[in-house]
Scaffold this motif. Structure first.
Motif, short mmCIF file in Angstrom:
data_model
loop_
_atom_site.label_atom_id
_atom_site.label_comp_id
_atom_site.label_asym_id
_atom_site.label_seq_id
_atom_site.Cartn_x
_atom_site.Cartn_y
_atom_site.Cartn_z
N ALA A 55 -35.49 6.95 -18.32
CA ALA A 55 -35.18 8.27 -17.79
C ALA A 55 -35.78 9.36 -18.65
O ALA A 55 -35.60 9.35 -19.88
CB ALA A 55 -33.67 8.46 -17.69
N ALA A 56 -36.50 10.28 -18.01
CA ALA A 56 -36.92 11.52 -18.65
C ALA A 56 -35.85 12.56 -18.32
O ALA A 56 -35.73 12.98 -17.17
CB ALA A 56 -38.28 11.95 -18.14
N VAL A 57 -35.06 12.95 -19.31
CA VAL A 57 -33.87 13.77 -19.09
C VAL A 57 -34.14 15.19 -19.58
O VAL A 57 -34.68 15.40 -20.68
CB VAL A 57 -32.65 13.20 -19.82
N ILE A 58 -33.79 16.15 -18.74
CA ILE A 58 -33.96 17.57 -19.07
C ILE A 58 -32.59 18.23 -19.10
O ILE A 58 -31.85 18.22 -18.11
CB ILE A 58 -34.86 18.28 -18.04
N PHE A 59 -32.25 18.79 -20.26
CA PHE A 59 -30.99 19.51 -20.44
C PHE A 59 -31.30 21.01 -20.49
O PHE A 59 -32.12 21.43 -21.31
CB PHE A 59 -30.29 19.11 -21.73
N GLN A 60 -30.67 21.78 -19.66
CA GLN A 60 -30.81 23.23 -19.70
C GLN A 60 -29.46 23.82 -20.11
O GLN A 60 -28.47 23.68 -19.40
CB GLN A 60 -31.24 23.80 -18.35
N VAL A 61 -29.45 24.48 -21.26
CA VAL A 61 -28.24 25.10 -21.77
C VAL A 61 -28.42 26.62 -21.71
O VAL A 61 -29.34 27.16 -22.34
CB VAL A 61 -27.95 24.67 -23.22
N ARG A 62 -27.58 27.27 -20.96
CA ARG A 62 -27.63 28.73 -20.86
C ARG A 62 -26.57 29.32 -21.80
O ARG A 62 -25.38 29.05 -21.63
CB ARG A 62 -27.40 29.19 -19.43
N ILE A 63 -27.04 30.10 -22.77
CA ILE A 63 -26.16 30.71 -23.76
C ILE A 63 -26.12 32.20 -23.50
O ILE A 63 -27.16 32.85 -23.40
CB ILE A 63 -26.65 30.43 -25.19
N SER A 64 -24.91 32.75 -23.38
CA SER A 64 -24.76 34.18 -23.11
C SER A 64 -24.04 34.86 -24.27
O SER A 64 -23.20 34.25 -24.95
CB SER A 64 -23.96 34.40 -21.82
N SER A 65 -24.40 36.12 -24.48
CA SER A 65 -23.83 36.90 -25.58
C SER A 65 -22.92 38.00 -25.03
O SER A 65 -23.29 38.72 -24.10
CB SER A 65 -24.95 37.52 -26.42
N LEU A 66 -21.76 38.13 -25.65
CA LEU A 66 -20.87 39.26 -25.43
C LEU A 66 -20.77 40.11 -26.69
O LEU A 66 -19.90 40.97 -26.81
CB LEU A 66 -19.48 38.77 -25.01
N ALA A 67 -21.69 39.85 -27.62
CA ALA A 67 -21.67 40.54 -28.92
C ALA A 67 -22.47 41.84 -28.86
O ALA A 67 -23.33 42.02 -28.00
CB ALA A 67 -22.24 39.63 -30.00
N GLN A 68 -22.21 42.72 -29.80
CA GLN A 68 -22.93 43.99 -29.90
C GLN A 68 -24.13 43.89 -30.82
O GLN A 68 -24.90 44.86 -30.96
CB GLN A 68 -21.98 45.09 -30.40
N THR A 69 -24.32 42.75 -31.46
CA THR A 69 -25.46 42.56 -32.37
C THR A 69 -26.16 41.26 -32.02
O THR A 69 -25.59 40.36 -31.40
CB THR A 69 -24.98 42.50 -33.83
N ASP A 70 -27.43 41.13 -32.45
CA ASP A 70 -28.17 39.89 -32.28
C ASP A 70 -27.53 38.80 -33.14
O ASP A 70 -27.03 39.07 -34.24
CB ASP A 70 -29.63 40.07 -32.69
N MET A 71 -27.56 37.56 -32.63
CA MET A 71 -26.93 36.47 -33.35
C MET A 71 -27.78 35.21 -33.28
O MET A 71 -28.63 35.06 -32.39
CB MET A 71 -25.53 36.17 -32.77
#
Length: 572
Positions: free
Chosen positions: A177-193
């Protein structure tokens, strides 16, 4: 319970199930009088999740109702509210502020409230179960019009960086199996992290890296891995993999199974092997619970279906709960999932209406998103029994097919037709379903033979001769306990006779790939004394179940069990 497994180990979650304040709004004055700001008195209490029609003196109520619940936050937090299903339409308010609107009764929707202050907050939901010519389903539909918050309401506490989505795709080459994981990360912060991102499979580390996320932005991070000799999920052999994506303060768990679905020479193939489908149609409904179907009853339905010898279930006629799909995943049973376009009485004006078409596409997208990772689902079905002889049906179908293929090209796309000898949609689909009731609504059971001969010739002429065909609905009503010396209408004996003869005809037809008996259990029908439709529904139930509404077996259950088990051993 939401799932048979835990979706979060790090993220804090709680269910808002239990007593909510409740009031009916039959005159629809709540919006004008701002009930979202000041809830009316006096109020009743109703348990969530539930259907209000199962309570006293509300059996026939269809319309607007309001729900209220106080939630308490110990510390200021980002909060995600998830409504896993609210029948009809829903407006949600928090402390008098409108969070948003959702249409469609069987799929989840959510709201994120950043930095909700500590203390008590008033959560109010306005629901509307009214059906009309442009709702899905429409007002003329062959099941009971329940209303209510039918699945759990969940409150989650989010960190500044959280996992919005974990999506897993794969391509199989044999057992590799060629497996593709897509992880969507969202920010609720006021600064870059910057955060650490890790992937685990059944607790074993797969991947680790750091991801930068800008303030109040979203990042899609894609990971590609090659797995060798994976355990393939199959009918009766449910091999499953549990995947956990972790950030420093958040996580998301999904579960998948690896299998390949194909069609060839009018057959359906799972992992390169043809399979004949032995199934039933199942409404997720019970006279004491309505559509708020509890897990304990799901287990019982599953046991009965397995006892019968089924290897598949058709979800009639709407997206069913994730818990039920988890059970099918775990037991190696295939599933047909569809949206609630029930069209036997659907006018052409509705099919061609842009709002109806838009709602259908949204429902399709929500169903696919909700159930994307369930290996048991091999069919997405886009409508049932609409008038497939019209150009309007053709145009709407093309739109739904395009939408479905954009969202998921790994499963078969299907539908069920009640006009097999006049249908103009046959070549568009991967699989064709036929709903016909010889022996009940027309002629005798032997009429299936001539109809199928004509159908196969017509399908061949239209270039659809190799497309698998499934008998998706057939049968007749049988009143539980009504037996006699000979078969007669509405008796258990006659129902068993129809199913026995029909199943024999279908199994002897080499171009039929499976059967879904209508139906698993007797279900409430929308029978009204002043209405012109469904007046053959004795007891106000659709009595075509092979078990009754309380899951007691009829004679037809024992006949189907005998036949389905004999097919397993290669006999007819």
């Amino acid at each position: 319970m939401l799932r048979t497994f835990q979706e979060h180990h790090i993220r804090k979650t709680s269910l808002l199930d239990g007593p909510w304040d409740f009031v009916l709004d039959p005159e629809n004055v709540g919006l004008k009088e701002k009930w979202f700001d000041r809830f009316p008195q006096p109020v009743k209490s109703i348990y969530v999740p539930s259907c209000w029609n199962n309570g006293l003196h509300m059996y026939d109520y269809e319309g607007v109702a309001w729900f209220r619940r106080t939630i308490r936050i110990e510390d200021t937090n980002h909060v995600r509210l998830v409504f896993h299903a609210v029948l009809g339409a829903a407006d949600v308010y928090l402390d008098g502020q409108h969070l948003g609107y959702h249409f469609g009764g069987y799929t989840p929707f959510e709201f994120i409230i950043p930095s909700l202050s500590a203390g008590e907050h008033e959560l109010i939901v306005r629901t509307d179960s009214t059906l009309d010519d442009l709702t899905i389903p429409t007002r003329l539909v062959d099941w009971f019009h329940y209303g209510g918050i039918i699945r759990s309401v969940e409150m989650q506490f989010l960190p500044d960086l959280y996992i919005e989505k974990l999506k897993i795709d794969y391509e199989l080459e044999g057992a590799d199996a060629a497996v593709i994981f897509q992880v969507r990360i969202s920010s609720l912060a006021q600064t870059d992290m910057i955060t650490a991102l890790s992937l685990y499979e059944d607790g074993q580390s797969l991947y680790s890296d750091h991801v930068a996320v800008c303030a109040n932005q979203t990042v899609d991070h894609t990971i590609k891995l090659n797995w060798n000799e994976v355990r393939l999920w199959n009918v009766g052999k449910p091999e499953l993999y549990t995947i956990q994506a972790c950030l420093e303060q958040d996580d998301k768990v999904e579960r998948i199974g690896f299998r390949k679905i194909e069609t060839k020479d009018h057959q359906i193939l799972i992992n390169d092997s043809p399979i004949f489908l032995k199934g039933v149609n199942r409404h997720e409904e019970h006279p004491e619970w309505g559509f708020a179907f509890p897990p304990k009853l799901m287990y019982k339905d599953l046991q009965i279906i397995q006892e019968m010898g089924c290897n598949t279930v058709r979800g009639s006629h709407y997206p069913q709960s994730s818990y039920w799909l988890d059970l099918l995943d775990e037991n190696g049973i295939l599933f047909w999932s569809e949206i609630p376009i029930w069209g036997a009485l659907l006018p052409d004006e509705t099919v061609s209406n842009p709002l109806f078409q838009e709602r259908a596409q949204t429902m399709m997208a929500e169903m696919i998103t909700m159930h994307y990772h369930h290996p048991s689902i091999i069919f997405w079905s886009i409508h049932n029994e609409i008038d497939t002889r019209t150009n309007s049906a053709y145009k709407m179908t093309e739109q739904l097919l395009q939408k479905t293929k954009q969202l998921d090209n790994s499963r078969l796309i299907t539908y069920a037709t009640m006009h097999p000898l006049e249908d103009i949609l046959l070549p568009l689909f991967d699989v064709i379903g036929i709903n016909k009731y010889f022996g009940w609504y027309e002629g005798n059971v032997g009429g299936f033979k001539e109809m199928l001969q004509q159908f196969h010739k017509r399908a061949e002429d239209m270039g659809a001769g190799d497309i698998p065909v499934i008998m998706t609905e057939f049968g007749g009503a049988g009143i539980y306990g009504d037996t006699g010396w000979e078969p007669r209408l509405f008796s258990e004996d006659y129902q068993a006779k129809i199913l026995t003869e029909a199943l024999t005809i279908f199994r002897n037809d080499p171009k039929i790939s499976g059967t879904y008996i209508w139906q698993f259990a007797d279900t409430r029908a929308d029978l009204q004394s002043n209405g012109a439709h469904f007046r053959d529904r004795a007891r106000s139930f659709n009595n075509k179940g092979i078990v009754n509404e309380y899951r007691k077996p009829k004679l037809s259950f024992r006949e189907v069990k005998r036949i389905y088990h004999s097919w397993s051993s290669g006999k007819l």
